[in-house]
Design an enzyme around this catalytic site. Structure first.
Site, PDB file in Angstrom:
ATOM      1  N   GLY A   1       0.847  -1.199   0.000  1.00 15.64           N
ATOM      2  CA  GLY A   1       0.000   0.000   0.000  1.00 15.64           C
ATOM      3  C   GLY A   1       0.874   1.236   0.000  1.00 15.64           C
ATOM      4  O   GLY A   1       1.832   1.336   0.780  1.00 15.64           O
TER       5      GLY A   1
ATOM      6  N   GLY B   1      -0.646   4.586  -0.433  1.00 19.17           N
ATOM      7  CA  GLY B   1      -1.611   5.686  -0.511  1.00 19.17           C
ATOM      8  C   GLY B   1      -1.180   6.793   0.445  1.00 19.17           C
ATOM      9  O   GLY B   1       0.009   7.069   0.611  1.00 19.17           O
TER      10      GLY B   1
ATOM     11  N   GLY C   1       1.087   5.380   3.304  1.00 19.74           N
ATOM     12  CA  GLY C   1       2.365   4.877   2.776  1.00 19.74           C
ATOM     13  C   GLY C   1       3.293   6.005   2.368  1.00 19.74           C
ATOM     14  O   GLY C   1       4.489   5.996   2.690  1.00 19.74           O
TER      15      GLY C   1
ATOM     16  N   GLU D   1       1.212   0.600  16.220  1.00 12.22           N
ATOM     17  CA  GLU D   1       0.846   1.841  16.910  1.00 12.22           C
ATOM     18  C   GLU D   1      -0.140   2.699  16.123  1.00 12.22           C
ATOM     19  O   GLU D   1      -1.015   3.353  16.693  1.00 12.22           O
ATOM     20  CB  GLU D   1       2.115   2.667  17.205  1.00 12.22           C
TER      21      GLU D   1
ATOM     22  N   VAL E   1      -4.742   2.829  15.945  1.00 10.85           N
ATOM     23  CA  VAL E   1      -5.734   3.625  16.682  1.00 10.85           C
ATOM     24  C   VAL E   1      -5.096   4.963  17.039  1.00 10.85           C
ATOM     25  O   VAL E   1      -4.015   5.008  17.619  1.00 10.85           O
ATOM     26  CB  VAL E   1      -6.185   2.905  17.980  1.00 10.85           C
TER      27      VAL E   1
ATOM     28  N   GLY F   1     -14.162  16.534   3.273  1.00  8.79           N
ATOM     29  CA  GLY F   1     -13.314  15.355   3.464  1.00  8.79           C
ATOM     30  C   GLY F   1     -13.481  14.711   4.841  1.00  8.79           C
ATOM     31  O   GLY F   1     -12.726  13.811   5.205  1.00  8.79           O
TER      32      GLY F   1
ATOM     33  N   ASP G   1     -16.677   1.685  12.379  1.00 10.14           N
ATOM     34  CA  ASP G   1     -15.275   2.103  12.478  1.00 10.14           C
ATOM     35  C   ASP G   1     -14.876   2.207  13.955  1.00 10.14           C
ATOM     36  O   ASP G   1     -13.814   1.724  14.363  1.00 10.14           O
ATOM     37  CB  ASP G   1     -15.085   3.457  11.773  1.00 10.14           C
TER      38      ASP G   1
ATOM     39  N   LYS H   1     -12.055   0.084  16.118  1.00  8.02           N
ATOM     40  CA  LYS H   1     -10.987   0.734  16.901  1.00  8.02           C
ATOM     41  C   LYS H   1     -11.017   0.284  18.365  1.00  8.02           C
ATOM     42  O   LYS H   1      -9.972   0.002  18.950  1.00  8.02           O
ATOM     43  CB  LYS H   1     -11.131   2.254  16.812  1.00  8.02           C
TER      44      LYS H   1
END
Ligand SMILES: NC(=O)c1ccc[n+]([C@@H]2O[C@H](COP(=O)([O-])OP(=O)(O)OC[C@H]3O[C@@H](n4cnc5c(N)ncnc54)[C@H](OP(=O)(O)O)[C@@H]3O)[C@@H](O)[C@H]2O)c1
EC number: 1.1.1.3
Length: 344
Positions: A10, A12, A15, A152, A155, A209, A223, A227
């Site tokens: 990944g 994106g 990354g 790490e 969350v 966004g 979500d 978490k």
């Protein structure tokens, strides 16, 4: 000079944020730690892959993606390697999993980590799926294989929660965890409180966004459930999955509910909680009335908070203020540095 080789799955937002920090700090790591950190492979879902066992030009990699939207076939490191091929055949010391979250299975990220650890490679993940769905199994595999496994960023981005427990709260038992961990629901509840209509808030949030094209995973609390599951699996050894969280989203909260809360000096927040009941960890995500002026009520917008109650260190509150991608990149970077520090 010792060399540590990374394979990135990944490339994106997370990354590239990580790659930029790594490139910037590489000279300082060489000088102060005596290690050179190289990236030998990068895979994406649909934008090609790069592979060079001697190390990639990271700046070229992120420039190509940001300028062209894909890796260039003229790049001599260009490859059609899939993530599993890189994991199973590539030359690297640490797998860094940054592919998109599948909130209902934690795959294929968990399989990437499993296969890498089976090859005795260290593993770092920013993807919370594996920690929410398969933490106990992956942790046991890491121990069996004698490799390091860090997460790490999963969350609250790079905010040190898991490191805090591992490094400075040793032998403290965590007895309760609570937190506000989802940005979208924070935003929606705050905007509804201004008297705006639910649909208008979602549209505005999409433009800014703060709200995904399909907001249901956030609004319905999935979500947040993933978490809190990740937090409880690590901090309280809960061994639970997101579908076991008692979950209520904010889709039925009305302006009348918000006004009624205000009249009583309270605000509504989507609160995540984990408590110990008869030796079992119970997890919940639900809209909850919290006192105005409390630390939980003060967390707005993209900020998050987690409160950890322990037997020996009382209650600790950790707030992440207005994060951006730098904190995400730093979380991954700090995990990679931990691998270097503990490398044997
Ligand atoms: N963004 C944050 O602030 C943040 C914070 C904490 C944790 N995270 C976690 O970090 C992970 C990545 O987030 P992101 O924001 O970077 O997402 P993103 O911008 O959507 O990027 C995802 C990347 O993964 C690639 N990808 C998709 N399927 C893949 C596969 N099977 N193998 C290899 N690469 C694949 C995508 O390639 P294509 O574009 O070609 O599909 C893209 O490069 C997620 O699990 C997320 O939950 C993100």
């Amino acid at each position: 000079m010792r060399t540590l080789k990374l394979a990135l799955l990944g490339f994106g937002n997370a990354g590239r944020a990580f790659a930029k920090i790594l490139e910037d700090k590489r000279p300082a790591i060489r000088e102060t730690m005596g290690w050179d950190i190289l990236v030998t492979g990068i895979t994406t879902g649909s934008r090609g892959s790069l592979y060079a066992a001697e190390g990639l030009d990271l700046q070229k990699a992120w420039s190509e993606l940001e300028e062209k939207g894909h890796f260039e076939q003229s790049n001599r490191a260009y490859s059609t390697m899939t993530s599993l091929e890189l994991v199973e055949t590539g030359e690297y010391d640490v797998i860094v999993e940054m592919t998109p979250l599948n909130i209902f299975t934690g795959e294929p990220a968990s399989e990437h980590l499993r296969k890498a650890m089976e090859r005795k490679k260290h593993a770092v993940t920013a993807n919370k799926g594996p920690i929410a769905w398969h933490y106990k199994e992956l942790k046991a595999l890491a121990e069996k294989q004698g490799v390091q496994f860090y997460y790490e960023t999963t969350v609250m981005d790079g905010t040190p929660i898991f490191n805090l427990k591992d490094e400075t709260l040793r032998f403290c038992q965590v007895t309760e965890v609570s937190g506000i961990l989802n940005t979208t629901t924070n935003f929606v509840l705050e905007e509804l409180a201004k008297g705006k209509a639910y649909e208008d808030v979602l549209q505005e949030g999409k433009k800014l966004g703060f709200v995904e094209a399909d907001p249901s995973m956030d609004i319905e609390g999935w979500d947040a459930a993933a978490k809190v599951t990740a937090l409880l699996n690590v901090l309280m050894e809960a061994d639970i999955t997101p579908d076991q969280v008692e979950r209520t989203g904010i889709e039925h909260i009305t302006i009348e509910d918000i006004k009624a809360a205000e009249e009583n000096g309270k605000v509504i927040k989507l609160l995540c909680q984990g408590t110990l009941e008869a030796g079992q960890v119970k997890a919940s995500v639900q809209p909850t009335l919290v006192e105005k002026g409390s630390l939980l009520a003060a967390v707005e917008g993209t900020s998050s908070v987690v409160q950890i109650t322990t037997d020996l260190m009382g209650k600790l509150t950790i707030i992440e203020h207005d994060p951006d991608l730098v904190q995400t990149g730093y979380g991954v970077f700090s995990d990679v540095l931990r691998v270097v520090k503990n490398f044997v």
